[in-house]
Scaffold this motif. Structure first.
Motif, short mmCIF file in Angstrom:
data_model
loop_
_atom_site.label_atom_id
_atom_site.label_comp_id
_atom_site.label_asym_id
_atom_site.label_seq_id
_atom_site.Cartn_x
_atom_site.Cartn_y
_atom_site.Cartn_z
N LYS A 152 -1.80 35.99 152.55
CA LYS A 152 -1.46 37.50 152.79
C LYS A 152 -1.81 38.35 151.66
O LYS A 152 -2.10 37.92 150.75
CB LYS A 152 0.24 37.28 152.78
CG LYS A 152 0.91 36.83 154.16
CD LYS A 152 2.27 36.60 154.05
CE LYS A 152 2.78 35.81 155.16
NZ LYS A 152 4.47 35.75 155.14
N VAL A 153 -1.96 39.15 151.90
CA VAL A 153 -2.66 40.18 151.07
C VAL A 153 -2.09 41.46 150.73
O VAL A 153 -1.51 42.31 151.70
CB VAL A 153 -3.97 40.69 151.62
CG1 VAL A 153 -5.08 41.70 150.63
CG2 VAL A 153 -5.04 39.62 152.12
N LEU A 154 -1.62 41.97 149.38
CA LEU A 154 -0.87 43.30 149.06
C LEU A 154 -1.96 43.81 147.96
O LEU A 154 -2.15 43.31 146.82
CB LEU A 154 0.49 42.83 148.40
CG LEU A 154 1.16 43.90 147.66
CD1 LEU A 154 1.57 44.92 148.83
CD2 LEU A 154 2.28 43.43 147.17
N VAL A 155 -2.41 45.04 148.29
CA VAL A 155 -3.32 45.57 147.44
C VAL A 155 -2.67 46.87 146.90
O VAL A 155 -2.13 47.72 147.56
CB VAL A 155 -4.63 46.21 148.54
CG1 VAL A 155 -5.53 47.01 147.57
CG2 VAL A 155 -5.46 45.18 148.96
N GLU A 156 -2.91 47.15 145.73
CA GLU A 156 -2.17 48.30 144.99
C GLU A 156 -3.46 48.79 144.01
O GLU A 156 -3.80 47.97 142.92
CB GLU A 156 -1.00 47.80 143.99
CG GLU A 156 0.28 48.32 144.66
CD GLU A 156 1.33 47.98 143.86
OE1 GLU A 156 1.35 48.50 142.60
OE2 GLU A 156 2.14 47.54 144.49
N GLY A 157 -4.04 49.85 144.23
CA GLY A 157 -5.13 50.26 143.43
C GLY A 157 -6.31 49.44 143.38
O GLY A 157 -6.81 49.01 144.37
N ASN A 158 -6.73 48.93 142.12
CA ASN A 158 -7.73 47.95 142.15
C ASN A 158 -7.50 46.53 142.12
O ASN A 158 -8.36 45.88 141.57
CB ASN A 158 -8.83 48.34 141.30
CG ASN A 158 -8.27 48.20 139.60
OD1 ASN A 158 -6.91 48.09 139.47
ND2 ASN A 158 -9.11 47.96 138.70
N THR A 159 -6.37 46.21 142.33
CA THR A 159 -6.00 44.94 142.27
C THR A 159 -5.00 44.46 143.61
O THR A 159 -4.70 45.21 144.48
CB THR A 159 -4.81 44.57 141.15
OG1 THR A 159 -3.51 45.49 141.54
CG2 THR A 159 -5.09 45.01 139.70
N ALA A 160 -5.17 43.09 143.89
CA ALA A 160 -4.37 42.70 145.11
C ALA A 160 -4.00 41.22 144.59
O ALA A 160 -4.25 40.43 143.72
CB ALA A 160 -5.65 42.27 146.12
N LYS A 161 -2.74 40.97 145.11
CA LYS A 161 -1.97 39.74 145.03
C LYS A 161 -2.29 39.10 146.30
O LYS A 161 -1.84 39.71 147.35
CB LYS A 161 -0.52 40.03 144.74
CG LYS A 161 0.22 38.63 144.66
CD LYS A 161 1.84 38.76 144.05
CE LYS A 161 2.35 37.82 144.19
NZ LYS A 161 3.87 37.96 143.77
N ILE A 162 -2.71 37.80 146.52
CA ILE A 162 -2.73 37.16 147.73
C ILE A 162 -1.86 35.97 147.63
O ILE A 162 -1.60 35.25 146.45
CB ILE A 162 -4.15 36.69 147.97
CG1 ILE A 162 -4.84 35.85 146.69
CG2 ILE A 162 -5.12 37.75 148.22
CD1 ILE A 162 -6.18 35.23 146.97
N ASP A 206 -0.69 32.19 149.67
CA ASP A 206 -1.11 31.15 150.81
C ASP A 206 0.14 30.68 151.34
O ASP A 206 1.26 31.21 151.20
CB ASP A 206 -1.99 30.12 150.24
CG ASP A 206 -1.35 29.29 149.39
OD1 ASP A 206 -0.05 29.22 149.19
OD2 ASP A 206 -2.10 28.32 148.65
N LYS A 207 -0.03 29.96 152.43
CA LYS A 207 1.20 29.37 153.17
C LYS A 207 2.03 28.57 152.42
O LYS A 207 3.52 28.34 152.81
CB LYS A 207 0.51 28.53 154.35
CG LYS A 207 -0.05 27.39 154.14
CD LYS A 207 -0.49 26.63 155.32
CE LYS A 207 -1.09 25.14 155.04
NZ LYS A 207 -1.31 24.33 156.10
#
Length: 58
Positions: free
Chosen positions: A24-34, A36-37
């Motif tokens: 799952k991906v959460l993008v904010e600006g130039n960063t992303a938090k991924i 996994d299951k």
């Protein structure tokens, strides 16, 4: 669809390095938090100067 260049490059990096749909991906600006299951997470950074994505180390 990506809303920014940073998001586009981050999502392309994820598609290249992970099985489709596996994080799952959460993008904010130039960063992303991924995430996994298993609930494990990592943070990705888009560097606009080099046009590359880096995964932060703990």
């Amino acid at each position: 669809m990506a809303k920014t260049i940073a998001e586009f490059v981050i999502r392309r990096w994820i598609d290249t390095n992970f099985y489709p749909g596996s994080v799952k991906v959460l993008v904010e600006g130039n960063t992303a938090k991924i995430t996994d299951k298993n609930g494990d997470t990592a943070v990705l950074i888009y560097d606009k100067d080099t046009n590359e994505v880096y995964m932060l180390d703990d």
